[in-house]
Design an enzyme around this catalytic site. Sequence first.
Site, mmCIF file in Angstrom:
data_model
loop_
_atom_site.group_PDB
_atom_site.id
_atom_site.type_symbol
_atom_site.label_atom_id
_atom_site.label_comp_id
_atom_site.label_asym_id
_atom_site.label_seq_id
_atom_site.Cartn_x
_atom_site.Cartn_y
_atom_site.Cartn_z
ATOM 1 N N SER A 1 0.882 -1.211 -0.086
ATOM 2 C CA SER A 1 0.215 -0.103 -0.191
ATOM 3 C C SER A 1 0.873 1.149 0.026
ATOM 4 O O SER A 1 0.279 2.300 -0.428
ATOM 5 C CB SER A 1 -1.079 0.181 1.297
ATOM 6 O OG SER A 1 -0.202 0.110 2.353
ATOM 7 N N HIS A 2 1.974 1.181 0.212
ATOM 8 C CA HIS A 2 3.112 2.153 0.212
ATOM 9 C C HIS A 2 4.101 2.045 -0.639
ATOM 10 O O HIS A 2 5.164 2.644 -0.682
ATOM 11 C CB HIS A 2 3.511 2.617 1.549
ATOM 12 C CG HIS A 2 2.539 3.350 2.666
ATOM 13 N ND1 HIS A 2 1.745 2.919 3.358
ATOM 14 C CD2 HIS A 2 2.455 4.729 2.500
ATOM 15 C CE1 HIS A 2 1.109 3.737 4.080
ATOM 16 N NE2 HIS A 2 1.246 4.846 3.595
ATOM 17 N N HIS B 1 2.017 15.321 1.233
ATOM 18 C CA HIS B 1 2.353 14.032 2.344
ATOM 19 C C HIS B 1 1.578 12.681 1.660
ATOM 20 O O HIS B 1 0.399 12.842 1.786
ATOM 21 C CB HIS B 1 2.236 14.325 3.614
ATOM 22 C CG HIS B 1 3.157 13.840 4.326
ATOM 23 N ND1 HIS B 1 3.131 12.272 4.808
ATOM 24 C CD2 HIS B 1 4.389 13.996 5.043
ATOM 25 C CE1 HIS B 1 4.243 12.115 5.568
ATOM 26 N NE2 HIS B 1 4.768 12.911 5.904
ATOM 27 N N PHE B 2 2.470 11.774 1.309
ATOM 28 C CA PHE B 2 1.868 10.644 0.897
ATOM 29 C C PHE B 2 2.330 9.457 1.637
ATOM 30 O O PHE B 2 1.733 8.251 1.452
ATOM 31 C CB PHE B 2 1.666 10.416 -0.510
ATOM 32 C CG PHE B 2 3.067 10.138 -1.029
ATOM 33 C CD1 PHE B 2 3.396 8.794 -1.463
ATOM 34 C CD2 PHE B 2 4.083 11.079 -1.209
ATOM 35 C CE1 PHE B 2 4.798 8.552 -1.573
ATOM 36 C CE2 PHE B 2 5.291 10.648 -1.823
ATOM 37 C CZ PHE B 2 5.579 9.227 -1.857
ATOM 38 N N SER B 3 3.612 9.543 2.142
ATOM 39 C CA SER B 3 4.168 8.389 2.499
ATOM 40 C C SER B 3 3.813 7.903 3.819
ATOM 41 O O SER B 3 3.150 8.474 4.905
ATOM 42 C CB SER B 3 5.777 8.494 2.519
ATOM 43 O OG SER B 3 6.355 9.532 3.670
ATOM 44 N N GLU C 1 -8.519 0.087 3.876
ATOM 45 C CA GLU C 1 -9.260 -1.355 4.230
ATOM 46 C C GLU C 1 -10.854 -1.427 4.065
ATOM 47 O O GLU C 1 -11.289 -2.598 3.659
ATOM 48 C CB GLU C 1 -9.116 -1.609 5.735
ATOM 49 C CG GLU C 1 -7.518 -1.829 5.915
ATOM 50 C CD GLU C 1 -7.015 -2.116 7.580
ATOM 51 O OE1 GLU C 1 -7.395 -3.083 8.048
ATOM 52 O OE2 GLU C 1 -6.714 -0.954 7.868
ATOM 53 N N LYS D 1 -10.206 7.411 23.818
ATOM 54 C CA LYS D 1 -8.778 7.767 23.880
ATOM 55 C C LYS D 1 -8.184 7.825 22.739
ATOM 56 O O LYS D 1 -7.151 8.696 22.306
ATOM 57 C CB LYS D 1 -8.229 6.489 24.571
ATOM 58 C CG LYS D 1 -8.770 6.224 26.062
ATOM 59 C CD LYS D 1 -8.134 5.036 26.880
ATOM 60 C CE LYS D 1 -8.770 4.967 27.879
ATOM 61 N NZ LYS D 1 -8.149 3.840 28.815
ATOM 62 N N ARG E 1 4.059 -10.007 20.327
ATOM 63 C CA ARG E 1 4.739 -9.791 19.058
ATOM 64 C C ARG E 1 5.444 -8.195 19.010
ATOM 65 O O ARG E 1 4.568 -7.369 19.336
ATOM 66 C CB ARG E 1 4.204 -9.878 17.620
ATOM 67 C CG ARG E 1 4.221 -11.205 17.283
ATOM 68 C CD ARG E 1 3.235 -11.516 16.164
ATOM 69 N NE ARG E 1 3.510 -10.626 14.977
ATOM 70 C CZ ARG E 1 3.490 -11.008 13.694
ATOM 71 N NH1 ARG E 1 3.108 -12.240 13.656
ATOM 72 N NH2 ARG E 1 4.153 -10.162 12.800
ATOM 73 N N PRO F 1 5.893 -4.752 17.178
ATOM 74 C CA PRO F 1 5.454 -4.116 15.967
ATOM 75 C C PRO F 1 6.459 -4.097 14.724
ATOM 76 O O PRO F 1 7.912 -4.399 15.141
ATOM 77 C CB PRO F 1 4.980 -2.656 16.220
ATOM 78 C CG PRO F 1 5.793 -2.377 17.634
ATOM 79 C CD PRO F 1 5.995 -3.623 18.442
#
Lengths: 344, 344
Positions: A47-48, A120-122, A188, A230, A304, A306
Amino acid sequence: MNETVVLSIEALSGRVEAIFRKAGLSSTHAAALSRVIVAGERDGCKSHGIYRIEGCLRTLKAGKVSADAEPVLDDDGTAVLRVAAGGGFSCAAFELGAPILAERAKRLGLAALVINDCTHFSALWPEVEVLTGMGVAALAMCPSYSTVAPAGGTRPLLGTNPMAFGWPRRGQPPYVFDFATSVAARGEIELHRRAGRPLPEGWALDAEGRPTTGPEAALAGAMLPFGGHKGSAISTMIELLAGAMIGDLTSSEALDVLGSTALAPRHGELILAFSPERFAAGRPGDPFQRAETLFEAIVGQGARLPSQRRFAARRRTMAEGIALTAAEADQLQRLEALGMDAVS
Amino acid sequence: MNETVVLSIEALSGRVEAIFRKAGLSSTHAAALSRVIVAGERDGCKSHGIYRIEGCLRTLKAGKVSADAEPVLDDDGTAVLRVAAGGGFSCAAFELGAPILAERAKRLGLAALVINDCTHFSALWPEVEVLTGMGVAALAMCPSYSTVAPAGGTRPLLGTNPMAFGWPRRGQPPYVFDFATSVAARGEIELHRRAGRPLPEGWALDAEGRPTTGPEAALAGAMLPFGGHKGSAISTMIELLAGAMIGDLTSSEALDVLGSTALAPRHGELILAFSPERFAAGRPGDPFQRAETLFEAIVGQGARLPSQRRFAARRRTMAEGIALTAAEADQLQRLEALGMDAVS
């Protein structure tokens, strides 16, 4: 047509850079854009990855981003550095400011880099990883477009406002997270729409502000923040710190200015850098070693850290190259051949 | 015995301060503790009001906090200030550092206050509100005790790790949020236990690491972070920045040191302060006015800004005084009469 094409990272970088040069971007911008897009492919973040080339060209063709604005650093010696992107893409502005940000954080303990007037797209993880590579911890955030309703609200106001954090680790990739403050990314919801699948509860509101599980209704309505009030509060903080405070557009203003979410948004960005050595000076223990103890305890109980899937993809592509599907390879060739004419 | 006793803020402050003086706390600490406890009562936050006096006395009686350590400021002129609390309560250490933190943020744009070796029992909103009162935005965070499992994990490791943010508003209380990075506070699970009510799904794991809705099982197991892996990542960031980085205890280490969650924990705290004027300098628009536009848009669609219930209680008690139940008034009298003998 189902063959996979494997390219080395260098080969893909050269081709992506050439596409941007041909579209009229200056060499500074073409190289910087290529670096973040190829980093996306390298890490298996489709997606990037090269998928983003078209969006960049579309924004350029619409006249909404400068092809050659040279980023300008404004440094008065304080803890706040500023790079004026001058309407260009953010990547080159970040590359100009990053080494000075890291140096300043090491001198003062803490420093901030403000990027103003950038497109900004990244993702933000390439940025915090550059900084962890320079030995500092980093926290980056920016607004986006109004697509998210505040908790308890009914209409889009906040952006998906990403926040990323990085902590340097010796001899291995950093501890990095990078996430949208919306429950889900807009992409998504689009994927659910295409697949004809309902959304999970709690992702979105329809145009009347009622909870919906319909992807179409959600796209016409508003996404919801992660974690209820939150996440909504954190997203609001990002609007304040990386919008109002730095004198740049909030997500609502960014949408007003551009009038479309189909182009990459114009706004600013705020990146904080911390020197663990400076903060820990005079205190017992090595901050990096103590962080490893924490990471071991997380992994040791089956949780896990990230970004691990991304780092695994990176190890694979660094060794074996980047695999493009036949469709992706075709699209790359099409962009190479047609340049700006490939996008509407 | 169901009568309500109404006290002025000044009267309650004097009585709380006298209890701490009688217990042996220095005047500096007694006054600072009284301020945050009475602020809790003033704002209707019973969980951070006079209810906390006993916990403070219990920690003092157990010899786990210094009664008279004078906080010491270490200021090398950089963006990182440090206050050594010397094993005393955090409140006096914060009060020493806060004005210098605000001044430094105004000079450098951005600054951090590190508090080391403090015993921490208070909410973070009183601190960020002190800083917004000095004209700066503030972000505060600290570890606590290992009571929360990381997302995907099975056992307590992270703390409830609160994070608070404040933004100054002219002529009215600031924009403030202050929340635990766990789904719920431990006290809420305790309330469910007493009421014999099951917990909502997603709050907790039992001692074997399995999801549970049983309050008893949850108290013997682990709480979960808010917002799944995103909240877990933020909580981990707090362990790193406000634990390992500042050379102070992580939540796991804090629990190891004290061996109990019944006493107030010893660890450090990190508070960042930002000068909106400095960050916005040379840019179009007034950051405070632009923030108001955002707040109006949030409220205008029926959503609430955080802390509004607290501010409403404050308006009420400032005008009418603080109402204590007969049981609370009795407990206050008991603490006044017995001092340290009132706690085990």
